[in-house]
Enzyme design. Structure first.
Site, mmCIF file in Angstrom:
data_model
loop_
_atom_site.group_PDB
_atom_site.id
_atom_site.type_symbol
_atom_site.label_atom_id
_atom_site.label_comp_id
_atom_site.label_asym_id
_atom_site.label_seq_id
_atom_site.Cartn_x
_atom_site.Cartn_y
_atom_site.Cartn_z
ATOM 1 N N HIS A 297 0.820 -1.209 0.000
ATOM 2 C CA HIS A 297 0.000 0.000 0.000
ATOM 3 C C HIS A 297 0.853 1.258 0.000
ATOM 4 O O HIS A 297 0.350 2.359 -0.082
ATOM 5 C CB HIS A 297 -0.946 0.009 1.199
ATOM 6 C CG HIS A 297 -0.255 0.127 2.520
ATOM 7 N ND1 HIS A 297 -0.007 -0.946 3.333
ATOM 8 C CD2 HIS A 297 0.239 1.186 3.176
ATOM 9 C CE1 HIS A 297 0.599 -0.548 4.436
ATOM 10 N NE2 HIS A 297 0.759 0.756 4.360
ATOM 11 N N ASP B 69 -0.038 -7.843 0.833
ATOM 12 C CA ASP B 69 0.247 -6.405 0.971
ATOM 13 C C ASP B 69 1.765 -6.296 0.930
ATOM 14 O O ASP B 69 2.429 -6.177 1.953
ATOM 15 C CB ASP B 69 -0.312 -5.876 2.291
ATOM 16 C CG ASP B 69 -0.096 -4.373 2.446
ATOM 17 O OD1 ASP B 69 0.373 -3.730 1.481
ATOM 18 O OD2 ASP B 69 -0.373 -3.835 3.534
ATOM 19 N N GLY C 24 1.719 5.657 10.500
ATOM 20 C CA GLY C 24 3.091 5.949 10.154
ATOM 21 C C GLY C 24 4.016 4.778 10.380
ATOM 22 O O GLY C 24 5.153 4.762 9.917
ATOM 23 N N SER D 289 3.379 1.790 9.204
ATOM 24 C CA SER D 289 3.129 0.866 8.110
ATOM 25 C C SER D 289 4.396 0.535 7.338
ATOM 26 O O SER D 289 5.217 1.388 7.091
ATOM 27 C CB SER D 289 2.126 1.481 7.149
ATOM 28 O OG SER D 289 1.339 0.521 6.553
ATOM 29 N N SER E 288 1.322 -4.180 8.000
ATOM 30 C CA SER E 288 0.245 -3.955 7.038
ATOM 31 C C SER E 288 -0.811 -3.008 7.609
ATOM 32 O O SER E 288 -1.033 -1.938 7.080
ATOM 33 C CB SER E 288 -0.412 -5.286 6.655
ATOM 34 O OG SER E 288 -1.525 -5.085 5.820
#
Length: 500
Positions: free
Chosen positions: A233, A262, A341, A343, A358
């Protein structure tokens, strides 16, 4: 060109006057955190011990024993899984991560597992049957069913667990019935909240990605040959990346989200030096020696630019998660906290890479659940090799021939460092939490997230030829002995929202 050392962090996005943040890849920093030079140890890094002490309530000796036991269990599990073949039904740790449990459908194989040092259980359904049942749920789920948080294989109960918010248990049972699953093969688990992207606007060792209407800022997960891996993402295939100095550095060459993963890969074209470490955001570099997969029940720690280093326990694998941007399958669920933040950040059990952040629910003030994309799937599907302390291409580590009784003694210096580190990290976490509070205000990014999810819907489509979903080399050019870029990375994903 200035050379940098890349470790691991997180991400945000700045677009035309509005800050759009995502929980992006945690990358071992473009530059390590300010302060002392990176410190490593041949045993469990004292910074990990400190985080485990704070989050799991164990001392250095207990934490060391848990990490060593998980490493042993990884090796034994791999051996038994191969021997069991179609009778394998899963494995998990209990008793604070010290007891390895194995489930099989064959009594003779159960005896073999006991001889190897595991507690064995004969069950009705094999792992293959459980995986097929979960896939049936994935196929039967309608858009309305995506209001459920998700579902996963629960190896301990030998059932499929369907998560439901309070008052939605009937919907969960109806979905299982529609998928043709027998009632005795399903259990409903109450979830406190729906998972979401962990997005926030924060500042920490960024790298930048060119996106429509502005620039996204993210962090690296782990260095691989020629670049780094992160969450899908965080950016679409073809997105250009720039380093901390806003100099062109590379390109996103693979990205899947939502869909069956992801995951993302960024190729780095500049002179950055890529190192087998993870930044703990307190001046230390945590070593990455391989990617031996830890079992359910093992301790696991993650690092991210918003909240720093936090630890928890692996709760389930092969989880389907319903995000606002779309459904993602095959994730691992944990009770470690994370916030916007974080991720894309790296996950470690000891010195073994586990995955990249994720999404999730909750925060590091009240706790929550966080999901990560397993690292070995990223490496295998994209044909890239992890950069490790033993040289590039390090993979899973084997377990000990005999189970470690108590993990051995951790050096006194390490334990003392862990205690001190815990206090330092706590201050950093509180600071991150305060900043996070300010950013949790704008939830209106959901609409924009939906659009982003559509752009990246190629979870399976984009993965098709663009991602090395077939084991092809991502971009065909991910060569180079594990150089990772401190600043180039993907761009957005489910952990995204916009603050006006």
């Amino acid at each position: 060109m200035q050379r940098r050392t890349v470790v691991a962090i997180a991400a945000t996005v700045t677009a035309a006057g509005a800050a759009v943040a995502f929980t992006l890849p945690s990358m071992a920093g473009t530059n390590t955190s300010p302060g002392a030079a990176p410190r490593t140890t041949s045993r469990v890094a004292p910074q990990l011990l400190a985080a485990m002490k704070r989050d799991l309530g164990v001392d250095a000796r207990q934490a060391t024993a848990m990490v060593q036991r998980a490493k042993w269990a990884s090796g034994v599990t791999a051996q038994l899984r191969t021997e069991a073949g179609s009778t394998w039904a899963g494995s998990w740790l209990t008793d604070g991560g010290m007891t390895l449990n194995v489930a099989v459908t064959d009594p003779a194989m159960a005896a073999r597992a006991r001889a190897a040092g595991a507690s064995a259980k004969v069950v009705d359904r094999s792992a293959a049957q459980l995986d097929a049942a979960k896939k049936a749920l994935d196929a039967a789920a309608t858009r309305a069913d995506q209001a459920l948080p998700g579902w996963y294989v629960d190896v301990a109960s030998n059932k499929i667990a369907v998560q439901a918010l309070p008052g939605e248990a009937d919907r969960a049972r109806e979905l299982a019935a529609e998928a043709g699953l027998p009632a005795d093969a399903v259990k409903v688990v109450t979830a406190k909240a729906r998972p979401k992207p962990l997005a926030d606007v924060i500042g920490a060792q960024p790298y930048f990605i060119s996106v429509a209407g502005g620039t996204a800022r993210c962090s690296i997960g782990f260095a691989v040959q020629g670049g780094f891996i992160t969450a899908g993402h965080c950016g679409k295939r073809g997105d250009d990346t720039a380093d901390l100095n806003k100099q062109a550095s590379g390109e996103t060459v693979a990205s899947v989200f939502p869909g069956n993963a992801d995951m993302g890969v960024v190729r780095v074209d500049n002179a950055d030096t890529f190192q087998p470490f993870v930044d703990d955001f307190n001046g230390n570099a945590l070593p990455v020696a391989g990617s031996a997969e830890a079992p359910v029940g093992a301790s696991v720690c993650r690092s991210g630019s918003t909240t720093g280093l936090h630890c928890g326990t692996i709760l389930a694998k092969n989880q389907t998660v319903n995000y606002p941007e779309g459904t993602v399958t095959g994730l691992t669920r944990t009770n470690a906290c994370a916030e916007g933040g974080d991720s894309g950040g790296p996950w470690l059990t000891g010195d073994q890479a586990q995955g990249v952040t994720s999404g999730g629910s909750g925060d590091c003030k009240v706790g929550g659940e966080t999901f990560f994309q397993p690292v070995n799937e990223i490496l295998q599907r994209n044909g890239v090799a992890l950069v490790t302390t033993g040289g590039s291409g390090g993979g899973g580590g084997g377990g000990a021939a005999n189970p470690p009784a108590n993990g051995g003694d951790q050096q006194g210096a390490d334990q003392q460092g862990a205690d001190q580190q815990g206090g330092n990290q706590q201050g950093a976490d509180q600071q991150g939490g305060n900043q996070q509070g300010a950013d949790q205000q704008g939830q209106q990014g959901d609409n924009q997230q939906g659009q982003q999810g559509a752009d990246q819907q190629a979870g399976g489509q984009q993965a098709g030829g663009q991602m090395a979903g077939d084991g092809q080399q991502a971009g065909g050019q991910m060569a180079g002995a594990g150089q990772q870029q401190g600043n180039g990375a993907p761009r957005h994903h489910r952990h995204h929202r916009q603050n006006n």
